[in-house]
Enzyme design. Structure first.
Site, mmCIF file in Angstrom:
data_model
loop_
_atom_site.group_PDB
_atom_site.id
_atom_site.type_symbol
_atom_site.label_atom_id
_atom_site.label_comp_id
_atom_site.label_asym_id
_atom_site.label_seq_id
_atom_site.Cartn_x
_atom_site.Cartn_y
_atom_site.Cartn_z
ATOM 1 N N GLY A 92 -89.407 -26.445 35.811
ATOM 2 C CA GLY A 92 -89.667 -26.519 34.382
ATOM 3 C C GLY A 92 -88.428 -26.996 33.642
ATOM 4 O O GLY A 92 -87.309 -26.952 34.160
ATOM 5 N N CYS A 93 -88.631 -27.461 32.422
ATOM 6 C CA CYS A 93 -87.514 -28.029 31.658
ATOM 7 C C CYS A 93 -86.511 -26.947 31.276
ATOM 8 O O CYS A 93 -85.300 -27.120 31.452
ATOM 9 C CB CYS A 93 -88.043 -28.776 30.437
ATOM 10 S SG CYS A 93 -89.256 -27.861 29.474
ATOM 11 N N PHE A 94 -86.994 -25.800 30.755
ATOM 12 C CA PHE A 94 -86.070 -24.705 30.458
ATOM 13 C C PHE A 94 -85.368 -24.249 31.735
ATOM 14 O O PHE A 94 -84.183 -23.919 31.735
ATOM 15 C CB PHE A 94 -86.821 -23.495 29.876
ATOM 16 C CG PHE A 94 -87.073 -23.578 28.402
ATOM 17 C CD1 PHE A 94 -86.025 -23.618 27.504
ATOM 18 C CD2 PHE A 94 -88.377 -23.592 27.905
ATOM 19 C CE1 PHE A 94 -86.260 -23.678 26.123
ATOM 20 C CE2 PHE A 94 -88.621 -23.662 26.537
ATOM 21 C CZ PHE A 94 -87.561 -23.701 25.644
ATOM 22 N N ALA A 95 -86.143 -24.224 32.841
ATOM 23 C CA ALA A 95 -85.587 -23.737 34.102
ATOM 24 C C ALA A 95 -84.443 -24.621 34.574
ATOM 25 O O ALA A 95 -83.404 -24.134 35.036
ATOM 26 C CB ALA A 95 -86.687 -23.661 35.155
ATOM 27 N N GLY A 153 -82.387 -26.426 32.781
ATOM 28 C CA GLY A 153 -81.212 -26.148 31.950
ATOM 29 C C GLY A 153 -80.556 -24.832 32.296
ATOM 30 O O GLY A 153 -79.316 -24.722 32.328
#
Lengths: 343, 343, 343, 343
Positions: B153-156, B158
């Protein structure tokens, strides 16, 4: 009702402009002096076109002009560092003059903290002891009695309102991690690299990481409220691609048994300018208003508190006006109870 | 060099569009199938005007069309929940087909975690055990050997890149507070209330506070790296008024003696897509690139790590392409080494 | 002063929300009915969080609820096409009810023009003859005497105010080229492709080029003012990446000897909501206000007129309130004289 | 293929930065000199963090450093007014040096026009006669043969491409009204009042109304193309709240019988960087690309032409690179054929 004259020193900066905007519809206060280093002699509504149609005839007063006698109060909206120099001159022979200083010059009681974060000569630092820290929600009665109020920083207002109910309840302990994002108007009216539109328009970045100068005033106020307290704050300030607003996220662990949302509901039930939200506050709902919207989420002993405010209003000139309302025994909400917008 | 055919399922969504953008200048990969539920039969460059002049003659394939034999790899860019249903059909009779799934369907090895955060029937959850978690910086060799990669995931992405060096060094302990802000493109191509421009344009708000579904995959990956670890993550996701990017702030305390900046310098010295910054990363420098920029600040044992990436590139389709480069033994940076811009 | 009750039909849309925002601080009007198709029965300040702290106890009324007798006026803020259907029911037995319709249903006197730009059945088109076109600056006395006012479109307000002084002076001749840019809130509260933040955030585009439905009402009003006039309008509407505002550019040639800036100075000297600017108006100075700022530049016989207004205030609900002030013989500026801001 | 060295004078400004970004992935050109008044001696990728990982070892050269012999071409990206002063020094003893000047110093052949719009001493104005005006779409063959190219202004590129097909066909007549909106990066890298984010973020305004300095070069080029022509241009430049892009609207009347859309389709069918759109171009589709997207709408004899381009790419450094490709007999699209993005 008769009017009360107020003077603004530094009236052409963003703090001053916002105060002029708010006072324009205030039922009692009337601007009798708008001081400006650079615009002395010019019409206010010509220098500040958003005010065309208001303040007819009012001209900026140059620095050589003193605060007129008809001013019962002065708001110091000058850049940080100016108030400390102007101080003796401003209060000379005016023991009754009410003063609200928007700068950081008189917020800190502790010289070491001041020196660590600001530095520089401060000829009037002792005067800080006489200043009341101007968060009405935590300091209302002292502000009513105060002659001199140190208006809090914008980040500080967001953080203090996010944490005060926990501090009062003795539930502020351990590490408190704050990540807060500010709009570009917090940097003031002067164009700078950090507020250059082509680079700010869709950017996000941090600055003064773990080292922002509002930290000591947040700590000072929360320790005062909590009567000490074994907590340690850290803060990462961020710059967001919006003009107005501060969005604050505080994460911490509370002692077993603490029901944080219940503490906030009880504490803020009667505050006119703090509104509790179920899931999240949103900047768009508070921009151009004096509201600070707050949400609290708890999972076990983990708590996240979010607050949103307009850095130029509740974080600056609106709060100054709220403080002036208190200092002059007016309705606390006078001139400030205006709804926000959605789009 | 001969080309390698890839198929994209869900090619008209934002993940698919971004992959089409990136593959257009890739030296080896060639799109041989662009699947779309809604645009089957239409010219790709007519549906997606930013691609006019590229992919001449390529038409979207409707759902009835299978992955063609000339595709050596498929990228599943369908909405969350679709991949698990399509799975048996996609891999039937194609044991060698390389698959990168952009959805969350195969990221979590633990059914309880999956059920807690996603729920719903998952007929192919066992297949998740066969998927490699696709962060090349922490998992490079496994990805090289993998047939199936679960793109993070994108948050993951980062958060994992902000914390991996600490996890590897055994320095990830206690409470780790993450506050991350995403751009609006993370919500996908379909207009929603949360991405309605009049309300998003200058807003900031939070959502899924302490409850975002990327938490378990961040934990899973950091625990794998650290070999367990007594840490606990909390995360407050925020929505910012920008189109692309995720800006992540992680605050934690490290054990005495740990020099966090030194750990990061050593760890990321040779990573092609992680760049260390002195003070702060900035979204504007990584947008439309595959870079994740990182800064680390330490005061005593308090550490703040900041990371910035483009949610559609390093947080999604760029990382998928980086994984495909590895899976096909190409230069890891092929088609991805493009500088960012400043304004 | 006693209050005057007003009803809002379609109170949860952007026009209705803005009216609720403005009436909240109006000295005389009081909202006695807030109708909503979708939110009937719910608290207004819960559905619209920006209003928390205002309108305590007010709930949205469902469509089955009629306009209450205590409403002396109704503002129709429903989507285009609804007013014409609701019309007989709204005015039945209420000959004195004042009505301001925000939609286009009653703006055009000419059926052919209506059919060309809107089409569809219009069972009450004859009622349009009884409506006064609600631009106070060009139609003040008629509005004072009107029972029914058709509030102008947002583009139309910007264009009419930019051209009325020329039309009145008989100087509107030949081709008049209008290029106007609108903010996203003009599309209403419902998320749409054109207002999807990821695609709108930094975009600019045009739509309905030479074919926007506000053209006939601009023409109708300017021809009425000019007593005919040999001019022809063209308009290119554009969508800008901002939430509020319409910025209009009109270019034309005036007859020899016409001093356009002088015409504007004379014409708008006493208008409370039109302000002349030396070089250019700016959206930021009029947003959230009822002002329309105008600048006129002339080189020989070439003239450019620029106007800026907030599409939801002077372009919609603020103007509706200005019209209501006139219709009820209140101070025209009541509740509307609030300064704008700069940042 | 062997490389060709190019030098950039003023490499740290926005034009220079953009050229560095584009050349980084160019197959043939290699930057051998990056001149900077202010950053001489510093690493390029340290001053410009978006370039970290590129141009390893390249340092800015101070003004005392001449153009090295290994540079076959120089791009002058210095502020307007600098090129004319540097000119003799740059070309001294280098008759073969190819020069592309991004400034306005050598665009105008007519001294009166130059003086009217720019003024100031111009010691090298005669050299302008030797410069070819660098719009490849209208001037391709001359550019191929040119040693010196005057790169057009950003507004000029948008306007020339919007009107050239009409000019070539003899259909450009009468008043042509241009309203064009620019992003903030057009003002350059130096923070200014007009690009101060708090005031630009959601603003729109005009400047240099009917008096912009790009007008004479647009006229010069269109008159050259049309072989004279009885048309008169007016232009209202606007500032929009976006970072990159110019959106141009031109309105005019064409002679009876002219089919404007057909003219454009025929004229631009084979242009690699001009794309025709059915309804409207959109900035988001051209940003960071060298494309100029164009749409034409006609109603009777009224025509509106819209164009969209990135002011720093097709409006500046991308076009410079396109010109350099032509001047060195490379593929015209080399290093420039990259698709845009949608969100």
């Amino acid at each position: 009702m008769s009017t009360i004259g107020i003077a603004i020193v530094g009236a052409a900066g963003y703090g001053g402009q916002e105060l002029l905007r708010l006072v324009a519809t205030h039922p009692v206060f009337r601007v009798v002096h708008a001081g400006s280093r650079t615009h002395g002699g010019r019409e206010v509504s010509e220098v500040l076109p958003q005010l065309q149609g208001f303040y007819r005839g009012l001209r900026f007063a140059g620095v050589e002009t003193g605060i007129p006698a008809e001013a019962a109060a002065v708001v110091l909206a000058a850049p940080h560092g100016a108030a400390r120099t102007l101080w003796p001159e401003i209060v000379a022979g005016r023991p009754d003059l009410r003063v609200v200083d928007l700068s950081a010059d008189f917020r800190l009681k502790d010289r070491a903290a001041f020196d660590a974060y600001y530095g520089g000569a401060h000829p009037s630092l002792d005067a800080a002891l006489d200043f009341v820290y101007g968060v009405p929600e935590t300091n209302r009665e002292a502000i009513r009695r105060a002659r001199h109020v140190a208006n809090p920083g914008c980040f500080a207002t967001g953080a203090v309102l996010a944490l005060a109910p926990l501090a009062e309840a003795g539930a502020l302990r351990g590490d408190v991690c704050i990540a807060a994002t500010t709009g570009s108007s917090g940097s003031g009216a002067e164009p700078k690299e950090g507020t250059h539109h082509p680079e700010r328009a869709q950017d996000m970045r941090a600055y003064k990481v773990l080292a922002h100068q509002h930290l000591p005033e947040i700590e000072q106020e929360l320790r005062r409220i909590s009567g000490g307290g074994l907590f340690e704050l850290s803060m990462v300030p961020q710059s967001g691609p919006f003009s107005r607003g501060i969005f604050t996220v505080a994460q911490l662990r509370v002692p077993d048994g603490v029901d944080a949302p219940a503490l906030f509901r009880a504490r803020y039930a009667r505050e006119p300018f703090v509104r509790l939200r179920a899931e999240t506050p949103a900047l768009r709902h508070v921009v151009r208003t004096n509201f600070c919207d707050v949400a609290v989420v708890q999972k076990g002993t983990k708590v996240a508190v979010l607050s949103a405010l307009d850095n130029l209003v509740k974080g600056m000139s609106g709060q100054a006006l709220q403080n002036l309302n208190l200092m002059f025994e007016l309705e606390e909400t006078a001139g400030l109870l205006v709804p926000g917008a959605n789009p």
